[in-house]
Design a protein around this motif. Structure first.
Motif, PDB file in Angstrom:
ATOM      1  N   LEU A   5       0.818  -1.058  -0.061  1.00  0.00           N
ATOM      2  CA  LEU A   5      -0.070   0.057   0.071  1.00  0.00           C
ATOM      3  C   LEU A   5       0.997   1.228  -0.117  1.00  0.00           C
ATOM      4  CD1 LEU A   5      -2.838   1.412   0.318  1.00  0.00           C
ATOM      5  CD2 LEU A   5      -2.665   1.102   2.659  1.00  0.00           C
ATOM      6  N   VAL A   6       0.649   2.090  -1.002  1.00  0.00           N
ATOM      7  CA  VAL A   6       1.701   3.246  -1.080  1.00  0.00           C
ATOM      8  C   VAL A   6       0.763   4.638  -0.805  1.00  0.00           C
ATOM      9  CG1 VAL A   6       2.856   4.791  -2.743  1.00  0.00           C
ATOM     10  CG2 VAL A   6       3.094   2.211  -3.178  1.00  0.00           C
ATOM     11  N   VAL A  29      -1.057  -1.026  -4.827  1.00  0.00           N
ATOM     12  CA  VAL A  29      -2.143  -0.172  -4.551  1.00  0.00           C
ATOM     13  C   VAL A  29      -1.962   1.288  -3.937  1.00  0.00           C
ATOM     14  CG1 VAL A  29      -4.558  -0.031  -3.515  1.00  0.00           C
ATOM     15  CG2 VAL A  29      -3.429  -2.399  -4.080  1.00  0.00           C
ATOM     16  N   ALA A  30      -2.257   2.132  -4.729  1.00  0.00           N
ATOM     17  CA  ALA A  30      -2.273   3.880  -4.102  1.00  0.00           C
ATOM     18  C   ALA A  30      -3.288   4.294  -3.453  1.00  0.00           C
ATOM     19  CB  ALA A  30      -1.936   4.488  -5.524  1.00  0.00           C
ATOM     20  N   ALA A  31      -2.928   5.053  -2.489  1.00  0.00           N
ATOM     21  CA  ALA A  31      -4.016   5.862  -1.819  1.00  0.00           C
ATOM     22  C   ALA A  31      -3.360   7.335  -1.403  1.00  0.00           C
ATOM     23  CB  ALA A  31      -4.169   5.170  -0.399  1.00  0.00           C
ATOM     24  N   TYR A  32      -4.002   8.307  -2.003  1.00  0.00           N
ATOM     25  CA  TYR A  32      -3.712   9.730  -1.851  1.00  0.00           C
ATOM     26  C   TYR A  32      -4.118  10.316  -0.561  1.00  0.00           C
ATOM     27  CZ  TYR A  32      -3.270   8.484  -6.904  1.00  0.00           C
ATOM     28  OH  TYR A  32      -2.979   7.655  -7.949  1.00  0.00           O
ATOM     29  N   THR A  33      -4.833   9.770   0.174  1.00  0.00           N
ATOM     30  CA  THR A  33      -5.390  10.510   1.474  1.00  0.00           C
ATOM     31  C   THR A  33      -5.454   9.252   2.696  1.00  0.00           C
ATOM     32  OG1 THR A  33      -7.994   9.787   1.057  1.00  0.00           O
ATOM     33  CG2 THR A  33      -7.012  11.834  -0.070  1.00  0.00           C
ATOM     34  N   CYS A  34      -5.380   9.850   3.686  1.00  0.00           N
ATOM     35  CA  CYS A  34      -5.481   8.958   4.903  1.00  0.00           C
ATOM     36  C   CYS A  34      -6.866   8.274   5.016  1.00  0.00           C
ATOM     37  CB  CYS A  34      -5.620   9.651   6.123  1.00  0.00           C
ATOM     38  SG  CYS A  34      -4.148  10.594   6.681  1.00  0.00           S
ATOM     39  N   ARG A  38      -7.410   4.020   5.140  1.00  0.00           N
ATOM     40  CA  ARG A  38      -7.990   3.348   5.932  1.00  0.00           C
ATOM     41  C   ARG A  38      -9.066   2.304   5.463  1.00  0.00           C
ATOM     42  NH1 ARG A  38      -8.099   8.722   8.230  1.00  0.00           N
ATOM     43  NH2 ARG A  38      -6.912   8.877  10.172  1.00  0.00           N
ATOM     44  N   GLN A  39      -9.720   2.954   4.404  1.00  0.00           N
ATOM     45  CA  GLN A  39     -10.732   2.103   3.609  1.00  0.00           C
ATOM     46  C   GLN A  39      -9.954   0.997   3.233  1.00  0.00           C
ATOM     47  OE1 GLN A  39     -13.164   4.387   0.875  1.00  0.00           O
ATOM     48  NE2 GLN A  39     -12.972   5.956   1.920  1.00  0.00           N
ATOM     49  N   LEU A  40      -8.807   1.091   2.542  1.00  0.00           N
ATOM     50  CA  LEU A  40      -8.024  -0.124   1.907  1.00  0.00           C
ATOM     51  C   LEU A  40      -7.589  -1.008   3.048  1.00  0.00           C
ATOM     52  CD1 LEU A  40      -6.347   2.130  -0.867  1.00  0.00           C
ATOM     53  CD2 LEU A  40      -7.938   0.371  -1.184  1.00  0.00           C
ATOM     54  N   ASP A  44      -8.853  -4.784   2.717  1.00  0.00           N
ATOM     55  CA  ASP A  44      -8.005  -5.851   1.895  1.00  0.00           C
ATOM     56  C   ASP A  44      -6.488  -6.028   2.837  1.00  0.00           C
ATOM     57  OD1 ASP A  44      -6.486  -7.198   0.005  1.00  0.00           O
ATOM     58  OD2 ASP A  44      -6.682  -5.506  -1.708  1.00  0.00           O
ATOM     59  N   SER A  45      -5.935  -6.856   2.592  1.00  0.00           N
ATOM     60  CA  SER A  45      -4.712  -7.381   3.117  1.00  0.00           C
ATOM     61  C   SER A  45      -3.351  -6.857   2.559  1.00  0.00           C
ATOM     62  CB  SER A  45      -4.530  -8.759   3.640  1.00  0.00           C
ATOM     63  OG  SER A  45      -4.590  -9.601   2.487  1.00  0.00           O
ATOM     64  N   PHE A  46      -2.404  -6.248   3.256  1.00  0.00           N
ATOM     65  CA  PHE A  46      -1.127  -5.964   2.453  1.00  0.00           C
ATOM     66  C   PHE A  46      -0.039  -6.351   3.380  1.00  0.00           C
ATOM     67  CE2 PHE A  46      -4.445  -2.686   1.526  1.00  0.00           C
ATOM     68  CZ  PHE A  46      -4.200  -2.584   0.378  1.00  0.00           C
TER      69      PHE A  46
END
Length: 227
Positions: A5-6, A29-34, A38-40, A44-46
């Protein structure tokens, strides 16, 4: 294959980092916000999280605190411009496995990721195959068939990494399409994927050696064994 998770709000840096890691055999998997992160993390598992400190909607420090409370075994590496000693120490106090300041060397980051994955019991990427006829070193970006060096395109390397890391299991066309793009940065279409796989087969295989099996309507399976 390790799933990473990036969490980075600089879209250019995020895209470039995900590209480099995807090319090295990780599934990013990219996330641009907190909030998105949190949702990811809930859905999902990382195997590892790369985390900036200064995010659009909050602090990476707080996100790390939450993640470590709910997922204590998840390795976390901070990637941030915050280079003050108190920030570095604060990151480690929150349970981070490493703290890397920007700008950073991607090759060094990859090595530190491998260390964190081993320490956390995560999956370290598998990037080699050798059966005496076909020799692939995906980390070194080399491919040799029957003693002859092959020219492999970036998208072909990405396909090979995904197939090899999931040897014996189906890699769906949807997953492959989500990881491939052309020289202009546009995602390729279904037809181009088929053409790319067929071209790659022609390079790797001959009448006596078959490595990629098509599962009609679903995707592809790497049928060789890994080393």
């Amino acid at each position: 294959m390790s799933k990473v998770l990036v969490v980075e709000d600089d879209l250019t840096l995020s895209a470039g980092l995900c590209f480099e890691l995807d090319m090295s055999g990780y599934l990013t998997v990219a996330a641009y916000t907190c909030d998105k992160a949190r949702q990811l993390l809930l859905a999902d598992s990382f195997d590892l999280m790369l985390l900036d400190v200064n995010l659009l909607d909050g602090s990476g420090f707080e996100l790390c605190r939450e993640a470590k409370r709910n997922l204590p075994k998840l390795p976390v590496i901070f990637l941030t411009a915050n280079d003050l000693d108190e920030d570095v120490l604060g990151g480690f106090d929150l349970g981070a496995d490493d703290y890397i300041t920007k700008p950073f060397n991607v090759q060094i980051l990859k090595r530190r990721m491998e260390v964190a994955l081993r320490r956390g019991g995560g999956k370290v990427k598998e990037e080699k195959f050798d059966d005496g006829f076909l020799c692939l070193d995906l980390g070194g970006l080399s491919a040799v068939r029957n003693g002859e060096k092959l020219t492999i395109t970036p998208n072909e390397y990405k396909i090979l990494r995904l197939l090899l890391a999931n040897s014996g299991n189906i890699v769906t066309r949807q997953v492959l399409l989500s990881r491939l793009w052309d020289c202009d940065g546009n995602y390729i279409d279904d037809h181009t994927l088929t053409v790319t796989v067929n071209r790659m087969r022609a390079k790797l295989e001959d009448a006596d050696h078959s490595y990629i099996r098509t599962v009609r309507g679903m995707g592809y399976i790497w049928t060789g064994a890994r080393i």
